[in-house]
Structure formats: C-alpha cells, structure tokens
Design a protein around this motif. Structure first.
Motif, PDB file in Angstrom:
ATOM      1  N   TYR A   1       0.805  -1.214   0.000  1.00 39.10           N
ATOM      2  CA  TYR A   1       0.000   0.000   0.000  1.00 39.10           C
ATOM      3  C   TYR A   1       0.839   1.264   0.000  1.00 39.10           C
TER       4      TYR A   1
ATOM      5  N   GLU B   1      -1.945  17.608   3.585  1.00 39.46           N
ATOM      6  CA  GLU B   1      -2.004  18.274   4.886  1.00 39.46           C
ATOM      7  C   GLU B   1      -2.716  19.616   4.781  1.00 39.46           C
ATOM      8  N   VAL B   2      -2.362  20.373   3.742  1.00 36.26           N
ATOM      9  CA  VAL B   2      -2.978  21.687   3.568  1.00 36.26           C
ATOM     10  C   VAL B   2      -4.481  21.542   3.348  1.00 36.26           C
TER      11      VAL B   2
ATOM     12  N   PHE C   1      -6.203  20.805   6.513  1.00 36.61           N
ATOM     13  CA  PHE C   1      -6.335  22.000   7.343  1.00 36.61           C
ATOM     14  C   PHE C   1      -7.522  22.840   6.896  1.00 36.61           C
ATOM     15  N   PHE C   2      -7.599  23.079   5.583  1.00 35.42           N
ATOM     16  CA  PHE C   2      -8.717  23.834   5.026  1.00 35.42           C
ATOM     17  C   PHE C   2     -10.037  23.184   5.383  1.00 35.42           C
TER      18      PHE C   2
ATOM     19  N   VAL D   1     -17.302  16.181   7.829  1.00 35.90           N
ATOM     20  CA  VAL D   1     -17.097  15.845   6.426  1.00 35.90           C
ATOM     21  C   VAL D   1     -15.890  14.929   6.303  1.00 35.90           C
ATOM     22  N   ALA D   2     -16.048  13.853   5.576  1.00 33.07           N
ATOM     23  CA  ALA D   2     -14.979  12.870   5.472  1.00 33.07           C
ATOM     24  C   ALA D   2     -13.735  13.493   4.873  1.00 33.07           C
TER      25      ALA D   2
ATOM     26  N   TYR E   1     -10.945  12.147   3.722  1.00 33.85           N
ATOM     27  CA  TYR E   1     -10.408  11.521   2.531  1.00 33.85           C
ATOM     28  C   TYR E   1     -11.133  12.012   1.285  1.00 33.85           C
ATOM     29  N   ASP E   2     -12.446  12.048   1.342  1.00 32.94           N
ATOM     30  CA  ASP E   2     -13.202  12.461   0.169  1.00 32.94           C
ATOM     31  C   ASP E   2     -12.974  13.928  -0.162  1.00 32.94           C
ATOM     32  N   ALA E   3     -12.890  14.738   0.899  1.00 29.51           N
ATOM     33  CA  ALA E   3     -12.641  16.159   0.651  1.00 29.51           C
ATOM     34  C   ALA E   3     -11.279  16.316   0.000  1.00 29.51           C
TER      35      ALA E   3
ATOM     36  N   GLU F   1      -9.698  14.135  -1.844  1.00 31.21           N
ATOM     37  CA  GLU F   1      -9.750  13.673  -3.221  1.00 31.21           C
ATOM     38  C   GLU F   1     -10.358  14.750  -4.104  1.00 31.21           C
ATOM     39  N   THR F   2     -11.477  15.285  -3.671  1.00 27.24           N
ATOM     40  CA  THR F   2     -12.165  16.271  -4.508  1.00 27.24           C
ATOM     41  C   THR F   2     -11.275  17.480  -4.745  1.00 27.24           C
TER      42      THR F   2
ATOM     43  N   GLY G   1      -8.283  16.703  -6.969  1.00 26.15           N
ATOM     44  CA  GLY G   1      -8.695  16.587  -8.363  1.00 26.15           C
ATOM     45  C   GLY G   1      -8.876  17.948  -9.007  1.00 26.15           C
ATOM     46  N   ILE G   2      -9.587  18.823  -8.306  1.00 29.12           N
ATOM     47  CA  ILE G   2      -9.818  20.154  -8.869  1.00 29.12           C
ATOM     48  C   ILE G   2      -8.498  20.890  -9.016  1.00 29.12           C
ATOM     49  N   LEU G   3      -7.623  20.721  -8.036  1.00 28.02           N
ATOM     50  CA  LEU G   3      -6.329  21.388  -8.087  1.00 28.02           C
ATOM     51  C   LEU G   3      -5.517  20.930  -9.282  1.00 28.02           C
TER      52      LEU G   3
END
Lengths: 391, 289, 334
Positions: free
Chosen positions: C235, C272-273, C276-277, C286-287, C289-291, C293-294, C297-299
């Motif tokens: 992993y 990490e950043v 923090f956000f 709010v999870a 991991y999902d935040a 990922e989202t 992705g947008i970044l």
C-alpha cells in the motif's frame, strides 16, 4: 501575468499554512488538561468496509458526548479525535503518527483492523501511548501481552473453535466437510487457522478445500467454483462483509447451497442486506450481540437511546454497538483511574477491572498479566431473514 | 467447468467491451486517453441508484434517465475541462482527465459514502440453467443489453449523418473542419455517447458487483487492456478485445493461482504491446510520439 | 566581478546553515513531513531525467521505488547490511532490474509506453502482494533501526540529516550528469529522437541509460523510505502515489531539477494543507479523505490548465525579472 498571480497566491497560502502548522505544532501537552482528555482512534472510515468505521465512530462518539453532558470524567470532557485507515496499514501508521505527534492524544481506543494495529504499534508502542479496547482481534495482539495494549474481543481463532465445537455436537453438522475462502493476510489466515485447528479435533469433520484472495479483490468465481467442486457441504468465509456477500451470491449463481459460516467481522445485518435470501441458514459467530436480534434487551435499548440522541438516523448495527461498548469500557477505566490522571494510573485501573458488564459483550476482566478481556462467543443463525441466537 | 467459466467470462467481457468501446471512441475522436472513463461508469451507476431508490421506478424505467444523465454529465466534463486543454501537450490532457477522475471519486464519496450498495434489480437471484451450467439472470441482462447497445451504435455510426461525421473527424480533424464539420460539436457528441455507453455498462454490472466508489478505476484498466488487445484505435477490436479478455481472465482464474489471475489483464497488455503493438485488429502505423 | 560571486556565496552559506538548523526548532511531525518530501523529491528527480528530459512517458517510478525499498529491506534484514550500504546497493539492483521495462520500452512510444508502464506497475504490485515469503505480502515487512557505528538512528531528526545529505548528493549528481555527454544525449533524445539519431546519437543506448538512471534514483528513494519508516507494504507503492509524483513533477516544472524538490514538497504537503482547510471551513463531520480527493482533483485540473510550465519556471521568471532590475545585461545561470 494571471498565471504568475495564481501561483503566487497558491505558494503564499502553502507557506503561510506551513508556518501556522509549525506554530500550532509547538504548542500542546500530552493529552490531559484540567478540563479535557484527548482520546484518539483510527478506524476504517472509507473503503469497502467503511460502514464498520462509520458505525463504530458514531457509537463511540455518542457515548463520549453523553458522558460529557453528564459532567465528564472527574470534571474533564472527552475530546475524541478519529482518523481513517482505509483498511491499509500504511495509512494507519501515518494517521497514528499524526495523532500522537500533532494532536498529542492521551490514549488510543477502538482501533480497527489488526493488520493496521500491528503496523501502527511501532509508533504508539514506542511512544508509550496505551491502546484500549480495539474493535478487532488477533492472536498477535495478546501474544505476548503488552503492558499498554488491552484487548477486549475474543480472537477469530477462538470464535471459529467455538463454532466448530458447537457444530460437532449437532447431528446435522457433525460430519460436515468444510471449505474455507480466506483473505490472504494475517486477518484472513487467523480465521482459517481457527477453523482448521477446530476441525482437527473431530475426526468426523474435515476441511476439503481452501482458497484465498487478495485484499480488495472483487471477483471470486474461480474460488467458489473450486470449493463447490471439492464436494464441501459448508463454506467458511474468513473476510469482511462485502466480499462475503459477493461470494455468497456467486455460490447462489452456480446453484450451490452450502452451509455458510462467518465470524464477527462479517456477522451483521449488512450481510443480509447485500446478499439477500441466499444467506438463509448461515451461521454467524460473534463476540458482541447482534442488536437487531436483541432489540428488547435493556442494554441494547439503552445503547440505542444514547446513540439516537445524537445521531437519530444511525442504524443500530454491529459496528455501532462495538463502538459504544468499547467506549463504555474505556470510560470505566478512566473513571477508575481517578482525578490524578496519568497513563500509568490508567493501566493500573484497567488491570483491576473485574467482570465489568456492558451487556453488549461478555463481562470484561483484565489482570496484571491478562490483556484479553472477554472469553467465549455467541452463535447466531440467519432464520427468516434475521439473525437468531442459538442456545 | 470450462464452459461455466467461459459463460461467466462473457458477462464481464461484455462490460469490458462496452467501456473499451467508449475509450476508443474518445481516442479516435480527440486523440486523447480518457482516464476518467471508469468514473463515468461509476457516476452513472450512482445516478441509477438515486433514481431507483428515490423515485421508486422499476428497473428499466430507471435505466433510461440514468443513461441520459450520464451522457449529459460527460458532456459537461468535456466542456469545462477538456475544451480548455485540448490543444495542450498530451500530458496535460491525460492529467486533466485524471484530475476529473479523482474529483468524481471524491464527490461520490462525499455524497454517497463508501459503503458498498447493491443496486435493486428484478433479475437478482434468478438463474438460467442448461444442464449443469448456470448463468445468472443479471449476467444475461448484461450480455443482451451490451449486444443491443453495440447494435444501436453500429447503426448510428454507419447510418446517420452525425455518425459519419464522427468517422471523418476521427480520421482527419483538419480535413473534417475544412469540410465544414464542426469538430467541437462532434467531440462533444463523442463524449456524450461515451458517457452513455459507459452508463449501460455500469448500471448492468452493479447488481452483481455492488456500487463502490472505487469500482471505476479497475474497470478502466481492464477495459484499456481489452482495447489494446484488440488494437487501440479499432472499435471492432475494442469490442472483441473486451470479450476475449473477459474469457481469458475467467479461464485462467479457474486453473491458476489467485495472484496470477489478477495480473492477467496487465501481463496480456504488456505482451501484446511488445509483440504486436497494433493489437489484433489495429492498423499499422498508429503509433504516436 | 567578485561582488555578485561573494553575494551568491553568502546566500548559499546562509541557506546551508538554515537547512542544518531547521530541525532543532520543529516538531517531529513536521520533520517527518519534510523527510518524506525529500524522499519523494529524489524519486521525482529520477523521473524528471527519464520523462522531463528524456521524453519517455513513464508511469512506473513507484514500482521502481518498491523494488528499491524491498531490495534494501532484504539486504538489511537477511544480509545485515547497514543502511548506508543497503540503500545505494539497492539503487544499483533496481537499476539493473529496470532493464525488464527498459527493453520493452524501446519499441514503444508515447501513450503506449505510458500504459505499459501502468501495467508494469500493477504486475509488480501483484508480485509484492503475492510473494509472501520474500516481501511479507499484504501484512508488510519490518526493518530494524538503522545504525551508524553502533549508534541507532531512528528519530525523525536523525533521518532529516541523512535525507538532506541524500537529496543534496542526488541533486548535484543529476545536475552534473545533465551537463555531461550522457545528459545532453538524453535531452536531445527527449526533444526529437529522429533528429538525435541523425546526429549520430545511439538512441537505444541512451534510452536505456535514462531508464537505468531513473531507476537508480527511484531505488534510492525507496530504500530511504524503507529504512525510515521501518515498515513497508504494497500500500506504500500504489498507482495513486505514482500519479501524485507525476503531478509533483509537473507542478515543479518539467525537466527542472530544482522543480523536483518543489514537487516533493507539493506531494507531501498538499494533503495536509487540504486537511487543514477542510477542518476550518467544512468541519469535522465531512470525510477527510473524500474532501482531499475532490480538492486534489480540482487542483490538478487547475494546475494543468493554468500552470502548464510549472512552479520552477515561474520562479526563474521571477528571479530574472528581479535581477533585471538589479543590473542590466543577460541572465546569470542556466
């Protein structure tokens, strides 16, 4: 011009947050103040076994909030900080490191996945952070016993034995030929070992097939087919729920109806939800009550009340009950440790725990050399689409 | 046992074939590899979950709006993300689609969570038997709907103006636009169709495999192997590659240890690309820098 | 003539002192993050040589890291080699093993190579997971603490210095390599292989050289990871990490060695950043991991659309604009 501005802004933000991170990291103390106790955990919050982490998280959190509302423990409120392992040991190690070094928790409780715990032990063991009541079990967690690690649940190995012993006394099952499909890591292999060792005790039973799969696999057609062809009459699944459900459906598809058997990692209502009527007659051995089957017992009712007070939509399933039960045990230990709270005192207090009743797991007893809180298991069978306790 | 394995392989092969088709379609149209293709499958499956559980429509009635929604979603992605980068380096485009894929996974996780969910289907639990061999009804549905989709697609491609325009654009973008074909519109259409084809794959497979956030990525890799096997750039090749891969995977699984079985799509991929890069049906000289 | 040189020297000396003193004031956790950044930076340097300069679309650096990691672990566990031998040796072994992908890669270009390298990565992941007796499979592999002359080096701070040294050596090594004939040939190959071969450059040999150098760097990176974490599993080497390395490379700057270091930091600090956000604005429920990922992705999409040339290029622009204001004349270094 625009591009440079964007880059400047982004870099500035990253640097600024970095500095903030530095200053935050410098503040802090070891998890206990006059008013708070920081308790950390690491659960399977995402991934295919996510309902385990989500349920246990809510169960534990609800109980801690309830305790806080009643004044806390010796005047201190509990701050519960959970983290995600995604069922991967590497993530668990990183998360625990963060909890200990950045969040500076006092103790860990309710961690999930024995593989994750064993990996993370390198970090929390060396840091001297106790782990109370993990929501999992493995032989290696208690053998050899560690001063800082208090396990409650019965091992999968013991569970499998308990089940085989029960079956050996029943006329309909005492000559059973077993097949086993297990996850190819320590978690899966322990269940396998338990079953094999149990079956060895009874000459009329035998294990005729063993198939494995890699964690995260989705396709089990070949394994199930091979088990069917071996002539096995029973299929023991040493894995987590989603995969057990897929295997049961696969068997259904190829027209094979063995006696399915699962242990506590899988024995809950989710299995019935995912796999449907094919689960009828399946045996499940657990170390905690299956709440849907014991709705009327007072401890389950009380637990339901507490959980629904803060999470009215939360399903009262096995993971949730696990969470609240382990939280109860942790809180009892913290209470007994007294107002002068240190890790050493907590360990002492837990060692003196005798027959502590949660009503959700068998009575919990630890001792100076005993780090296994519960013995014994419970056996259920799926009848009419529900789990029913077998006496 | 062999025949049992093959019939199982046909079902998953149909899914690979559909997704491979979607991949190759976009590749032929815009010369880019859509790393978000798997997520288009996933999002479509979740749309259908939402429709079937919220609106309580019967299975087939719920399928159609989900497929259309998926097509529209793909269209939106094309407009917002792909358009701005389509003229950049190959890398950038690849990464942009990867960004889309990650974003979709994150959003699905946020909205629906990570628990595996079954998709309600009237075919669950039913089977068809021929003697000793069995096929689940859902697998039959997969095979039949895929063939149906392929047929519709074939008719569209060969028989309609838009379909022919797509072929022209696939062959020669410059020439196509000189002929007055709006390349932009055709690309949008290509994405929409890709999304819809992927949707059918996702919706038909979900009752068997359960809906999960990560289901798309694995399917993408297998579909890519299938497309390469058949000759990346050939639509017929992609389809045949899909079925072939499904069958090979199922058969090897029956006779070989587990670890080898999961490597089959990749090993095959490498083998094919090294020995015969154009695949079984590809045209020679399709290589790019 | 001497004035700017002295100023440069002073700046470098200041930088060196800062780098050496930093860990004393930082928390273990922050040091840990910086260490990881350094480790990934080394791998990105390797990737930059192969991809950024050499133009080979390669998604397999993490597979090579895995080889380096498990290689170093075995050398340390079974043969009792100390870390300062097991890591470089593992780099060499990985370099040799990389021929298994270098040779097939000769026949492939662009997209096809990219996909083969993905396939290569996955096959390797399966091998690591399945070969229990050697790798420990999905349970992972433990390593003993690294020691130097009898002193155990396990703390984050101790490894900070080890990794710092490794990064400096790798960076200087790569820079010099690029200036030598090998480096220039690889660069020419990356620009236009046809033109390069017309000019008499043996494309085949240099392609293989590029793979081997990249593999060496990735192997070292993996070996450092193994000795630092003292625990490795399949992993730790997923395709998602491979793609993050790629993104880090692009953000830092295609082909830029300094950018590789920035890339390493980007890969480690981004989650990490975002975390923090997320905690500040979206709350704990709010999870994460999902935040993550989202937002990642947008970044990535934003980076690809708006900063295709990478941060290092931007820094260079900034530097040259700044020094233009200082004095007139051409640019300083290249």
């Amino acid at each position: 011009m625009k591009k440079s501005l964007l880059v400047t802004v982004i870099s500035g933000i990253i640097v600024g947050l970095g500095c903030l991170g530095i200053s935050l990291a410098m503040a802090g103390d070891p998890g206990v103040t006059k008013t708070t106790i920081k308790i950390g955990s690491n659960m399977i919050l995402t991934g295919s076994a996510a309902y385990w982490g989500q349920g246990s998280d809510k169960g534990a959190r609800a109980y801690y909030t309830y305790i806080n509302e009643m004044g806390g423990i010796h005047g201190r409120k509990i701050e519960f900080i959970n983290s995600d392992s995604q069922f991967k040991p590497a993530q668990a190690v990183a998360a625990i490191k963060k909890l200990i070094e950045k969040d500076e928790i006092f103790i860990l409780m309710g961690m999930q996945s024995s593989v994750c715990i064993l990996a993370a032990e390198k970090v929390f063991g060396e840091a001297g952070v106790p782990l109370i009541a993990p929501i999992t079990m493995h032989r290696q967690l208690v053998d050899p016993p560690r001063k800082y690690l208090f396990v409650v649940f019965t091992e999968y190995w013991d569970q499998a034995q308990y089940m085989v012993d029960y079956m050996a006394k029943e006329a309909r099952w005492k000559n059973l030929k077993f097949a086993v499909i297990y996850q190819d890591d320590d978690f899966g292999k322990e269940g396998l070992a338990g079953l094999e060792d149990g079956v060895k005790k009874y000459p009329s039973m035998q294990v005729v097939a063993k198939e494995s799969f890699a964690p995260g696999a989705k396709d089990f057609s070949s394994q199930v087919l091979k088990c069917k062809q071996s002539g096995a009459q029973g299929l023991f699944l040493s894995c987590v729920t989603a995969q057990a459900a897929m295997m049961i459906k696969e068997a259904e598809k190829i027209g094979w109806k063995p006696l399915f058997m699962v242990h506590s990692a899988t024995a809950d209502d989710k299995l019935i939800e995912l796999a449907g009527p094919a689960t009828e007659g399946a045996l499940g051995v657990t170390n905690v009550v299956i709440p849907s089957s014991e709705k009327d017992s007072p401890p389950v009712k009380k637990a339901t009340e507490i959980i629904h007070k803060y999470y009215p939509d939360q399903a009262i399933d096995v993971p949730t009950i696990d969470g609240i039960a382990m939280a109860m045990i942790t809180v009892e230990g913290l209470k007994k440790a007294g107002p002068d709270l240190t890790r050493v005192k907590l360990i002492e207090a837990l060692e003196n725990m005798k027959n502590f009743e949660t009503g959700l797991v068998p009575p919990v007893t630890f001792g100076p050399n005993n780090r296994q809180g519960c013995r014994g298991a419970l056996l259920y069978q799926i009848q009419g689409g529900k789990f029913v306790r077998l006496k | 046992m062999l025949i049992q394995l093959i019939t199982g392989g046909l079902a998953i092969g149909s899914v690979y074939a559909l997704i491979a088709l979607a991949l190759v379609l976009i590749y032929k149209g815009s010369r880019l590899l859509n790393l978000a293709q798997g997520e288009l499958v996933t999002i479509a499956a979740y749309f259908s979950l939402a429709i079937l559980t919220q609106a309580r429509l019967p299975y087939l009635a719920g399928l159609v709006p989900a497929v259309i929604l998926a097509g529209v979603f793909a269209l939106i992605v094309e407009r917002i993300v792909i358009r701005p980068v389509v003229s950049s380096e190959e890398w950038s485009i690849l990464l942009a689609t990867w960004g889309v894929s990650i974003t979709i996974r994150g959003l699905i996780g946020l909205i629906w969570g990570h628990e595996p969910r079954p998709l309600p289907s009237p075919f669950t639990g039913q089977h068809l038997h021929w003697g000793a061999y069995a096929l689940s009804a859902q697998e039959m549905v997969i095979i039949v709907t895929s063939l149906f989709m392929l047929l519709i697609f074939y008719l569209f491609f060969k028989g309609t103006k838009a379909g022919l325009a797509m072929q022209v654009v696939a062959d020669n973008q410059m020439g196509a636009s000189l002929c007055g074909i709006s390349v932009g519109r055709i690309n949008a259409l290509t994405w929409m169709i890709s999304g819809m084809v992927a949707a059918v794959a996702g919706i038909t497979i979900s009752p068997i495999f359960f809906l999960q956030v990560e289901m798309g990525f694995e399917l993408l890799l297998s579909a890519f192997s299938a497309a390469v096997l058949g000759g990346f750039g050939s639509i017929v090749g992609a389809i045949i590659g899909g079925y072939l891969l499904g069958i090979i995977q199922a058969v090897t699984g029956g006779y070989m240890p587990e670890a080898i079985k999961s490597s089959v799509p990749f090993a095959l991929l490498i083998l094919v690309l090294v020995i015969r890069p154009t695949g079984l049906f590809g045209k020679a000289g399709v290589e790019k820098k | 003539m001497n004035a700017p040189l002295n100023r440069n020297r002073i700046l470098w000396a200041l930088l060196a002192i800062c780098l050496l003193l930093i860990p004393l004031g930082m928390s273990n956790y922050l040091t840990y993050l910086i260490n990881l950044s350094g480790i990934y930076a080394i791998a990105i340097i390797g990737l930059n040589i192969l991809m950024g300069r050499g133009g080979q679309m390669f998604f397999g650096p993490v597979a090579l890291m895995a080889m380096g990691a498990y290689g170093a672990a075995s050398l340390a566990n079974h043969l009792n080699f100390p870390f300062y031998i097991s890591i470089p040796l593992s780099g060499v072994i990985t370099s040799i093993l990389s021929l298994t992908i270098a040779f097939p890669a000769l026949r492939l270009r662009g997209l096809y190579l990219a996909m083969v390298s993905v396939g290569y990565h996955f096959i390797l992941e399966q091998i690591i997971g399945g070969w229990d007796s050697f790798t420990g499979g999905y349970n992972g592999l433990n390593l003993k603490k690294a020691s130097l002359g009898g002193i155990q080096l396990a703390s984050d701070k101790a490894f900070y210095y080890i990794i710092l040294l490794a990064v400096v050596l790798c960076f200087l090594g790569a820079r010099n390599l690029m200036k030598m004939r090998v480096g220039r040939a690889i660069w020419a190959l990356g620009q236009d292989p046809v033109a390069a071969s017309i000019q008499g450059i043996n494309v085949t040999s240099y392609k293989i050289a590029a793979f081997m150098v990249c593999a060496f760097y990735c192997g070292i990176s993996g070996g450092l990871l193994a000795h630092y974490l003292r625990y490795i599993t399949p992993y730790h080497f997923t395709i998602a990490i491979a793609i993050m390395l790629l993104v880090g490379m692009i953000v830092g700057g295609w082909g830029s060695l300094g950018g590789s270091i920035m890339g390493g930091f980007f890969v480690t600090f981004l989650p990490e950043v975002i975390g923090f956000f997320k905690d500040s604005f979206l709350g704990a429920s709010v999870a994460l991991y999902d935040a993550q990922e989202t937002i990642s992705g947008i970044l990535i999409i934003v980076v690809v659309i708006f900063i295709p040339k990478g941060l290092a290029e931007w820094v260079k622009e900034f530097k040259s604009r700044w020094s233009y204001h200082q004095r007139e004349g051409g640019d300083s270094d290249r």
